[in-house]
Scaffold this motif. Structure first.
Motif, PDB file in Angstrom:
ATOM      1  N   VAL A  43       0.810  -1.222   0.000  1.00 55.63           N
ATOM      2  CA  VAL A  43       0.000   0.000   0.000  1.00 55.63           C
ATOM      3  C   VAL A  43       0.841   1.267   0.000  1.00 55.63           C
ATOM      4  CG1 VAL A  43      -1.952  -1.134   1.127  1.00 55.63           C
ATOM      5  CG2 VAL A  43      -0.230   0.008   2.531  1.00 55.63           C
ATOM      6  N   GLU A  44       2.143   1.148   0.203  1.00 53.91           N
ATOM      7  CA  GLU A  44       3.023   2.321   0.263  1.00 53.91           C
ATOM      8  C   GLU A  44       4.309   2.027  -0.513  1.00 53.91           C
ATOM      9  OE1 GLU A  44       4.541   5.308   0.016  1.00 53.91           O
ATOM     10  OE2 GLU A  44       2.881   5.718   1.417  1.00 53.91           O
ATOM     11  N   PRO A  45       4.382   2.451  -1.777  1.00 61.63           N
ATOM     12  CA  PRO A  45       5.570   2.157  -2.586  1.00 61.63           C
ATOM     13  C   PRO A  45       6.878   2.657  -1.974  1.00 61.63           C
ATOM     14  CG  PRO A  45       3.771   2.944  -3.979  1.00 61.63           C
ATOM     15  CD  PRO A  45       3.330   3.127  -2.559  1.00 61.63           C
ATOM     16  N   GLU A  46       6.828   3.768  -1.235  1.00 60.25           N
ATOM     17  CA  GLU A  46       8.069   4.329  -0.699  1.00 60.25           C
ATOM     18  C   GLU A  46       8.694   3.460   0.387  1.00 60.25           C
ATOM     19  OE1 GLU A  46       8.242   8.491   0.221  1.00 60.25           O
ATOM     20  OE2 GLU A  46       6.578   8.946  -1.143  1.00 60.25           O
ATOM     21  N   ILE A  47       7.925   2.537   0.936  1.00 57.93           N
ATOM     22  CA  ILE A  47       8.497   1.673   1.973  1.00 57.93           C
ATOM     23  C   ILE A  47       9.146   0.428   1.372  1.00 57.93           C
ATOM     24  CG2 ILE A  47       6.641   0.032   2.602  1.00 57.93           C
ATOM     25  CD1 ILE A  47       7.108   1.032   5.536  1.00 57.93           C
ATOM     26  N   GLN A  48       8.904   0.176   0.102  1.00 60.48           N
ATOM     27  CA  GLN A  48       9.416  -1.039  -0.527  1.00 60.48           C
ATOM     28  C   GLN A  48      10.938  -1.156  -0.482  1.00 60.48           C
ATOM     29  OE1 GLN A  48       7.673  -1.681  -4.398  1.00 60.48           O
ATOM     30  NE2 GLN A  48       5.585  -1.474  -3.625  1.00 60.48           N
ATOM     31  N   PRO A  49      11.711  -0.079  -0.700  1.00 58.13           N
ATOM     32  CA  PRO A  49      13.172  -0.236  -0.620  1.00 58.13           C
ATOM     33  C   PRO A  49      13.656  -0.709   0.752  1.00 58.13           C
ATOM     34  CG  PRO A  49      12.601   1.812  -1.731  1.00 58.13           C
ATOM     35  CD  PRO A  49      11.332   1.275  -1.153  1.00 58.13           C
ATOM     36  N   PHE A  50      12.920  -0.382   1.803  1.00 61.16           N
ATOM     37  CA  PHE A  50      13.294  -0.836   3.139  1.00 61.16           C
ATOM     38  C   PHE A  50      12.938  -2.310   3.333  1.00 61.16           C
ATOM     39  CE2 PHE A  50      12.473   3.744   3.470  1.00 61.16           C
ATOM     40  CZ  PHE A  50      13.645   4.181   4.063  1.00 61.16           C
TER      41      PHE A  50
END
Length: 284
Positions: free
Chosen positions: A85-92
């Motif tokens: 639901v949050e693409p910006e958290i995917q790198p973490f």
């Protein structure tokens, strides 16, 4: 302090196999921790509006167990699969260092993401989780999975750090238990050899508190017994939790445990190796 990105040593892997958990060090720096806190808070606000922020101590989450909420216990807020639901958290969540460590600890060349979670214990509001294992709640045929627990705040006994029963994973699977009370359930669905949890200290296990600095990670076996105390401080205790599973692990789905997604939704049937868009491979 800089984040670590080298491979685990042989002695670290041996320590994990013997004790059931490992604290390999810092994986996110201060700037990344601040970003993670903001992302988790943003998702929390959105998901709360949609009714998808769960309290792990809510009796309604355990429909087959007729028990009240523990007296005086505040919420343990739980978010499920932020990466979807949050693409910006995917790198973490898809951090290659964490994936490499997971592959080393599981003993597999490739790992998949089983799920991610965010956990928050509000200031001074209780939130004790009783002794449990992870594997009994998962729809998997084998326990070849590990949990990475990344502290977003400095964590110790005062604010509800995890406690580990050292070596308890070597005794095999136990019945799932209600997080707030420790009551076992699903006796009828598990073989008679699967016993309920016990008091690890009374059973002779050493119990250790896992103190972590913000940005540091711990890994624990899917079979190790762990618990966490209440948050008695004036600040929240937050964590990002990432569950890794070995590629090729067999999916049992609803034949074993009702997962957050149905078998049809994830496109898997009992007996198939785990895979598909819900359980992606993580490059490591």
């Amino acid at each position: 302090m800089t984040a670590r990105d080298d491979l685990l040593s042989g002695s670290e892997i041996l320590d994990f196999y013997e004790s059931g958990y490992l604290c390999p060090g810092r994986v996110f720096d201060d700037e990344e921790v601040d970003a993670l806190r903001g992302l988790v808070a943003s998702v929390q606000d959105r998901e709360r509006d949609e009714g998808r922020v769960y309290d792990l101590l809510d009796p309604d989450l355990w429909p087959d167990v007729d028990e009240p909420r523990p007296t005086g216990a505040g919420p343990v807020e739980f978010l499920f699969n932020l990466w979807r639901v949050e693409p910006e958290i995917q790198p973490f969540v898809f951090n290659p260092t964490l994936a490499r460590w997971a592959s080393q600890l599981i003993g597999t060349r490739r790992v998949r993401l089983l799920e991610d979670n965010a956990l928050t214990k509000a200031p001074g509001s209780g939130g004790e989780l009783k002794w449990h294992q992870d594997f009994p709640y998962w729809p998997l045929a084998q326990p070849n999975a590990v949990t990475a627990w990344i502290a977003l705040d400095d964590t110790d006994a005062r604010n509800g750090a995890m406690r580990m029963a050292v070596g308890s994973h070597l005794t095999g699977e136990r019945l799932p238990s209600v997080f707030g009370t420790g009551t076992p359930y699903m006796r009828d669905q598990r073989p008679a050899v699967v016993k309920p949890m016990g008091d690890p200290a009374a059973m002779g296990f050493e119990v250790r508190t896992v103190a972590l600095g913000a940005g540091e990670a711990s890994f624990h076996s899917s079979l190790v017994w762990h618990a966490s105390g209440p948050n008695r401080t004036d600040h929240p205790r937050r964590a990002l939790v990432i569950r890794f599973v070995g590629d090729g692990t067999i999916w049992l789905g609803s034949q074993r445990y009702e997962y957050n997604y149905s078998d049809a939704e994830v496109g898997l049937s009992a007996g198939q190796p785990i895979g598909g868009e819900y359980f992606p491979l993580i490059p490591c």
